[in-house]
Design a protein around this motif. Sequence first.
Motif, PDB file in Angstrom:
ATOM      1  N   ARG A 254      55.551 182.813  58.144  1.00  0.00           N
ATOM      2  CA  ARG A 254      55.564 183.420  59.731  1.00  0.00           C
ATOM      3  C   ARG A 254      56.355 184.500  59.997  1.00  0.00           C
ATOM      4  NH1 ARG A 254      52.976 180.882  63.812  1.00  0.00           N
ATOM      5  NH2 ARG A 254      54.544 181.493  65.375  1.00  0.00           N
ATOM      6  N   ASN A 255      57.607 184.466  59.125  1.00  0.00           N
ATOM      7  CA  ASN A 255      58.696 185.358  59.346  1.00  0.00           C
ATOM      8  C   ASN A 255      59.026 185.892  57.866  1.00  0.00           C
ATOM      9  OD1 ASN A 255      58.919 184.569  61.902  1.00  0.00           O
ATOM     10  ND2 ASN A 255      60.447 182.905  61.386  1.00  0.00           N
ATOM     11  N   THR A 256      59.031 187.079  57.641  1.00  0.00           N
ATOM     12  CA  THR A 256      59.363 187.729  56.270  1.00  0.00           C
ATOM     13  C   THR A 256      60.907 187.624  56.060  1.00  0.00           C
ATOM     14  OG1 THR A 256      59.928 190.017  56.958  1.00  0.00           O
ATOM     15  CG2 THR A 256      57.587 189.496  56.805  1.00  0.00           C
ATOM     16  N   PRO A 257      61.390 187.926  54.696  1.00  0.00           N
ATOM     17  CA  PRO A 257      62.705 187.946  54.446  1.00  0.00           C
ATOM     18  C   PRO A 257      62.809 189.128  54.969  1.00  0.00           C
ATOM     19  CG  PRO A 257      61.222 188.411  52.478  1.00  0.00           C
ATOM     20  CD  PRO A 257      60.118 187.845  53.653  1.00  0.00           C
ATOM     21  N   TRP A 258      64.415 189.499  54.790  1.00  0.00           N
ATOM     22  CA  TRP A 258      64.841 190.883  55.115  1.00  0.00           C
ATOM     23  C   TRP A 258      64.722 191.819  53.865  1.00  0.00           C
ATOM     24  CZ3 TRP A 258      66.423 192.584  59.786  1.00  0.00           C
ATOM     25  CH2 TRP A 258      66.994 191.687  60.466  1.00  0.00           C
ATOM     26  N   LEU A 291      51.556 185.688  59.996  1.00  0.00           N
ATOM     27  CA  LEU A 291      52.857 186.483  60.343  1.00  0.00           C
ATOM     28  C   LEU A 291      53.166 186.701  61.655  1.00  0.00           C
ATOM     29  CD1 LEU A 291      55.033 188.327  58.592  1.00  0.00           C
ATOM     30  CD2 LEU A 291      53.548 190.199  58.898  1.00  0.00           C
ATOM     31  N   HIS A 292      54.393 186.508  62.093  1.00  0.00           N
ATOM     32  CA  HIS A 292      54.829 186.634  63.377  1.00  0.00           C
ATOM     33  C   HIS A 292      56.069 187.715  63.547  1.00  0.00           C
ATOM     34  CE1 HIS A 292      57.568 185.523  66.762  1.00  0.00           C
ATOM     35  NE2 HIS A 292      56.323 185.435  67.474  1.00  0.00           N
ATOM     36  N   THR A 293      56.938 187.689  62.423  1.00  0.00           N
ATOM     37  CA  THR A 293      58.016 188.600  62.618  1.00  0.00           C
ATOM     38  C   THR A 293      58.483 189.341  61.200  1.00  0.00           C
ATOM     39  OG1 THR A 293      59.285 187.054  64.114  1.00  0.00           O
ATOM     40  CG2 THR A 293      60.558 188.522  62.898  1.00  0.00           C
ATOM     41  N   ILE A 294      58.602 190.655  61.396  1.00  0.00           N
ATOM     42  CA  ILE A 294      58.961 191.369  60.259  1.00  0.00           C
ATOM     43  C   ILE A 294      60.386 191.857  60.208  1.00  0.00           C
ATOM     44  CG2 ILE A 294      58.435 193.608  58.907  1.00  0.00           C
ATOM     45  CD1 ILE A 294      55.596 193.452  60.236  1.00  0.00           C
ATOM     46  N   GLU A 315      52.589 197.799  64.506  1.00  0.00           N
ATOM     47  CA  GLU A 315      51.678 197.747  65.617  1.00  0.00           C
ATOM     48  C   GLU A 315      50.194 197.830  65.236  1.00  0.00           C
ATOM     49  OE1 GLU A 315      50.904 197.229  69.633  1.00  0.00           O
ATOM     50  OE2 GLU A 315      52.990 197.566  68.603  1.00  0.00           O
ATOM     51  N   LYS A 316      49.948 198.405  64.109  1.00  0.00           N
ATOM     52  CA  LYS A 316      48.653 198.653  63.836  1.00  0.00           C
ATOM     53  C   LYS A 316      47.949 196.987  63.172  1.00  0.00           C
ATOM     54  CE  LYS A 316      45.374 200.778  60.465  1.00  0.00           C
ATOM     55  NZ  LYS A 316      45.446 201.971  59.437  1.00  0.00           N
ATOM     56  N   LEU A 317      49.092 196.580  62.305  1.00  0.00           N
ATOM     57  CA  LEU A 317      48.715 195.298  61.935  1.00  0.00           C
ATOM     58  C   LEU A 317      48.748 194.220  62.794  1.00  0.00           C
ATOM     59  CD1 LEU A 317      48.559 193.360  59.510  1.00  0.00           C
ATOM     60  CD2 LEU A 317      51.015 193.117  59.512  1.00  0.00           C
ATOM     61  N   PHE A 318      49.584 194.230  63.917  1.00  0.00           N
ATOM     62  CA  PHE A 318      49.338 193.015  64.772  1.00  0.00           C
ATOM     63  C   PHE A 318      48.144 193.559  65.711  1.00  0.00           C
ATOM     64  CE2 PHE A 318      53.909 192.582  63.403  1.00  0.00           C
ATOM     65  CZ  PHE A 318      53.782 191.258  63.227  1.00  0.00           C
ATOM     66  N   ARG A 319      47.999 194.647  66.121  1.00  0.00           N
ATOM     67  CA  ARG A 319      46.929 195.110  66.962  1.00  0.00           C
ATOM     68  C   ARG A 319      45.316 194.573  66.548  1.00  0.00           C
ATOM     69  NH1 ARG A 319      47.671 200.039  67.575  1.00  0.00           N
ATOM     70  NH2 ARG A 319      45.941 200.658  66.122  1.00  0.00           N
ATOM     71  N   THR A 329      51.751 187.148  69.915  1.00  0.00           N
ATOM     72  CA  THR A 329      52.829 187.775  70.221  1.00  0.00           C
ATOM     73  C   THR A 329      53.625 188.357  68.607  1.00  0.00           C
ATOM     74  OG1 THR A 329      54.001 185.838  69.712  1.00  0.00           O
ATOM     75  CG2 THR A 329      53.459 186.694  72.196  1.00  0.00           C
ATOM     76  N   HIS A 330      54.403 189.378  68.536  1.00  0.00           N
ATOM     77  CA  HIS A 330      55.035 189.820  67.244  1.00  0.00           C
ATOM     78  C   HIS A 330      56.293 190.322  67.559  1.00  0.00           C
ATOM     79  CE1 HIS A 330      53.372 193.546  68.515  1.00  0.00           C
ATOM     80  NE2 HIS A 330      54.266 193.984  67.715  1.00  0.00           N
ATOM     81  N   LYS A 331      57.275 190.469  66.472  1.00  0.00           N
ATOM     82  CA  LYS A 331      58.440 191.123  66.658  1.00  0.00           C
ATOM     83  C   LYS A 331      58.736 191.761  65.285  1.00  0.00           C
ATOM     84  CE  LYS A 331      60.688 187.344  67.291  1.00  0.00           C
ATOM     85  NZ  LYS A 331      61.933 186.396  67.422  1.00  0.00           N
ATOM     86  N   VAL A 332      59.434 193.008  65.524  1.00  0.00           N
ATOM     87  CA  VAL A 332      59.877 193.880  64.309  1.00  0.00           C
ATOM     88  C   VAL A 332      61.272 193.944  64.402  1.00  0.00           C
ATOM     89  CG1 VAL A 332      59.936 196.009  63.184  1.00  0.00           C
ATOM     90  CG2 VAL A 332      57.661 195.038  64.114  1.00  0.00           C
ATOM     91  N   LEU A 333      61.908 193.474  63.632  1.00  0.00           N
ATOM     92  CA  LEU A 333      63.523 193.486  63.488  1.00  0.00           C
ATOM     93  C   LEU A 333      64.156 194.261  62.372  1.00  0.00           C
ATOM     94  CD1 LEU A 333      64.184 189.531  63.854  1.00  0.00           C
ATOM     95  CD2 LEU A 333      63.966 191.235  65.729  1.00  0.00           C
TER      96      LEU A 333
END
Length: 342
Positions: A254-258, A291-294, A315-319, A329-333
Amino acid sequence: MLLRHRKRRTGDELSASDCVPVDANSRGLPVFPYELHLEILSYCPSLPVPKLSAEKDYKKSDYRTRYETARSLSQTCSALRAVYLPLAWQDLDLLPGAKSNQRNFAIETIARLEMVTVRAPFLAQHVRSVSVVLTSVSPMAVYSELVEHLLKLPNLHTLQILRLPDTPNCVAALKEALEDVTLPSVRTLNIHAYEAHIVMKSFPNLRSLLSPLKLFSRLYHRWVAPSFPTIEDIQFPVSMIDIDCAIQQFPNLRNTPWIYFPAAQKSKKYQDPTIQDIKNVFVSLKRLAHLHTIRVFMTKNIDKKIRAALYREAEKLFRDRSRAGSVKTHKVLTKNIPLVVC
């Protein structure tokens, strides 16, 4: 007039009204809501759970402040004991003191574990996380006893191994101690050692694998299983070159590594990605259904066009997934690069 000496009543003769005020424990701190007690303890320094910094700062004396405060409050009255005793033992930190040598620390580690599993076994149910620093003193005996005590903690959900000596006998001792042992309650493993592959099979229900080290690029060919479908979150640096292999190894993230971008195949230097690099990464990330967080490492002076391209692809992927109803919901860190490269 004769003055008569008034006989002092003994403790057996004192009535309840003499000893206890009518409003005892009905006002003030004992009747605070549980959330306020948590807020009070949040101001006390303690070891972070999880601890993601590679700094060996676990000898700080103020890390015991939260434990000592909760333990002191638990000894004031029965009302506060019910609140603070579980909180005092919620995080069991087996850390060396500033002046303790390795041998004394190994003895202290086992003694603290015996406190919650042998001498006061009712405390075992309150332990939620264990943070331990392993030493090279009698590793076979100490590590085996450590594992035996961990098995007696029914609600343990986080294990932090903040140090494992990089010697063959210590690595072999840990591997043997965990042989044929499973800790099904553990959901989060934070290991500050490259030997993560030797302990993974002991945690069948693991959800999060954390480390400040670059575990994947050095250990991909040594993982004990072809994939780990239960793991949803990994927090350690993974090169853009290895992202495809990482997704194969952890298919339900759900959350990618760094994700970082090396300047060259075997270089220890980083560079900012090109727009094509970002597109290639997102082609791989599309395979992660949940996937939730990149998470992405970048330098401070990254070109604005590159940063914009990252957010545009995300944005394209999550849209697209929002339209399909698979993600809401999603986050990009993003995070600046300065970190220790091992």
